[in-house]
Structure formats: structure tokens, C-alpha cells
Design an enzyme around this catalytic site. Structure first.
Site: not given
Length: 322
Positions: A12-13, A17, A109-111, A138, A142, A167, A181, A211
Site C-alpha cells: 500500500g505504498h 500510510v 485503526s482506532s475504530c 471495517y 481490522k 485519525n 475522512h 477527535r
């Protein structure tokens, strides 16, 4: 320690991220960086991933590839969010183990944490309550990735780590208003409103949710700091009882209203802010407890105001948006 000649695959370069991880690796002098675009390698294709990792034999895998999006995208495409993320991470984690990868870093992810978590959110709060409904598919994907890292460590003795950033925003962010987002969406909205001479910008929700935001290069620096820790310092992550999970954030948050006001000031939009309370707010508050990363000697460097200014400059470089 990551040696300059270590073979490192960044999955995912091209994304927010992955590109940050690549920049940080290059800045550290790493010269054996392995990347593939989606056209070159479909990570949802298990046979293709198996052949690729068997041929390349990386020592490190940084798994930043994922299907991501904001509240609207998660609401409209829940099937894609769970199916694609499960496929990508299952293939990469399993085939990394098969090919003998030394260390894998899984980006979540923090979700993943329950909607009504006590604040700030500690890693041990995982799976202690119901998830936020708007991004549950999602989040469940994760969570499965975190559990895979834990399971492979327990059964096979691997040293795979899952990090949960707050985030993120920064270079190569997604500014599509249908899938982005909140922060990049606000930057784009304010810029277009300024250009059009609009009287107002409409912000989703009440503006009251809080957030936490972290600049992507700070996140990448935290990840590499973690990978460079000696084995004995990371030993508590690899016990039987808890998953190998670490939060990455700045430990401070703002309301969506405060964020919108900061973006308005940065962009130079002179109109009003209107809050559409018919739209969902999402989780009321989501701030991570980052004491474990702090204990390992890492702290973020980029303030929110500085980061938003950098992000706006980055967006302005995209000719299709100007």
C-alpha cells in the site's frame, strides 16, 4: 534494528500510510525497499501474493494496504469494506509467515475499539463492548487482523505487531468528498467554498464529537521506532494473554467544530460554518491512550496547526483539485 540493506516490503505504498512509511524508510537510508502497485499485484489474490512473497523473500512486511474511507463510504459500501480488508490482510499475513518473514507490522485503526469506551482508550479495551455501527464491517476486519497476528505469534513464534493509529492526515491523502475522512474533506470543502465565494460551508453532524489527529509522517516514524526496538523491550507484546497491540496517537483531541474553525482559518475561507445535525456524528469521543508508545521513547513532532497547513499545501499540488 533495521539495517540499510534489509529487504522491506511496504504494502500500500501509494496511500496516505504507506507513502509516509516509504518516506521515513528512505530518510533512514534503507535501499532494498519492495513495492508493487495494485495493477502489478492484487493483494486479494492469494496465489499472486504467495508467488510474490516467495520470490521476493522480504525480512520485514509493513501492511498498510487497505480499503479505507469516512462515515459516508462505510455506510454505502459495507460489503466491500469487510470483504476486501479481510482478503488483503489474510493473504499477506499468512503468506508472510509461509515465506519466513522476520517481522510484520499490521496497520489498523482506532475504530476497532468499542463505541462507548472510557477515555483515553487503552489497548485492553478491545472487544469489551459494541462497535460504532457506521464502520462496524471495517472495524471487524481490522480486529481479525489483530487476532491473526496474535494467533500466528502464539502458534508459530512469529513477532508480528499490530499498531492502531488515531485519525491520520497528510501527503497523499484522499480528498474525494464521497469517500474521504473528516479532515481532508473539510480542507477540500473550505478550499472550494473560498474559490467559489460561498457564504457558508456545511459540516456533517453537530460539531461536538471529539477527535484526535496525527500527521502521517509522525505515525510512520512511530512505526519504525517500534520495529527498531530490541527484542527484550517488546517482550510484553508477545505474551499469551493479550494481542500484540499498540496505540499510536498524540494524546490530545479537538471537537469537530474546533477542527473546522482551524481549517477555515488555514485555508482563508471567510464564510460561516453551518452544522447539519441530521447527519451522523459517529463515536462521541475517540482519543487513544498512548502511554505504551511513550514508554518506548516516542513522541509526535508535528502540531495539528502545522500539519493542517502542510496538508493544505499538499492538496493544492493536485492539479485536478485546483
Amino acid at each position: 534494528m533495521i539495517a540499510p540493506d534489509s529487504r522491506i516490503y511496504v504494502a500500500g505504498h501509494r496511500g496516505l500510510v504507506g507513502s509516509a512509511l516509504l518516506r521515513q524508510l528512505e530518510a533512514r537510508g534503507c535501499r532494498n525497499l519492495i513495492t508493487r502497485t495494485h495493477a502489478e499485484l492484487d493483494l486479494a489474490d492469494q496465489a499472486a501474493v504467495r508467488a510474490f512473497l516467495a520470490a521476493e523473500k522480504p525480512e520485514y512486511v509493513l501492511l498498510a494496504a487497505a480499503k479505507v474511507g469516512g462515515i459516508q463510504a462505510n455506510n454505502v459500501y459495507p460489503a466491500e469494506f469487510i470483504q476486501q480488508n479481510l482478503a488483503i490482510q489474510t493473504n499477506v499475513i499468512h503468506e508472510a509467515w509461509r515465506s519466513g518473514v522476520k517481522r510484520l507490522l499490521f496497520l489498523g485503526s482506532s475504530c476497532i475499539y468499542p463505541k462507548a469506551c472510557p477515555q483515553p482508550i487503552k489497548e485492553e479495551y478491545l472487544l469489551t463492548g459494541p462497535l460504532e455501527p457506521t464502520n462496524r464491517p471495517y472495524a471487524i476486519a481490522k480486529i481479525a487482523g489483530v487476532e491473526m497476528c496474535h494467533a500466528y505469534n502464539r502458534q508459530y513464534g512469529t513477532r508480528y505487531v499490530a499498531v492502531m493509529p488515531t485519525n491520520l492526515y497528510g501527503p497523499n491523502d484522499n480528498y474525494d468528498l464521497n469517500t474521504s475522512h473528516v479532515l481532508p474533506a473539510l480542507i477540500r470543502k473550505m478550499h472550494e467554498a473560498k474559490r467559489a465565494g460561498a457564504a457558508e460551508v456545511v459540516v456533517w453532524g453537530t460539531g461536538t464529537p471529539r477527535r484526535e489527529f496525527l500527521y502521517s509522517d509522525d505515525m510512520a516514524a512511530a512505526c519504525l521506532h517500534l520495529l527498531e526496538q530490541p527484542e527484550e523491550r517488546l517482550a510484553p507484546l508477545f505474551g499469551e494473554e493479550r494481542p500484540p497491540l499498540l496505540n499510536i496517537g498524540c494524546g490530545e483531541d479537538v471537537t469537530i467544530r474546533e477542527l473546522a474553525e482551524l481549517v477555515r482559518s488555514t485555508v482563508g475561507f471567510g464564510g460561516a460554518l453551518t452544522f447539519d445535525t441530521a447527519k451522523p456524528d459517529g463515536t462521541p469521543r475517540k482519543m487513544l491512550d498512548v502511554s505504551r508508545m511513550a514508554a518506548l521513547g516516542w513522541q509526535p513532532r508535528v502540531t495539528l496547526a502545522e500539519g493542517v497547513a502542510r496538508a493544505y499545501r499538499d492538496m493544492m499540488e493536485h492539479a485536478e483539485i485546483n
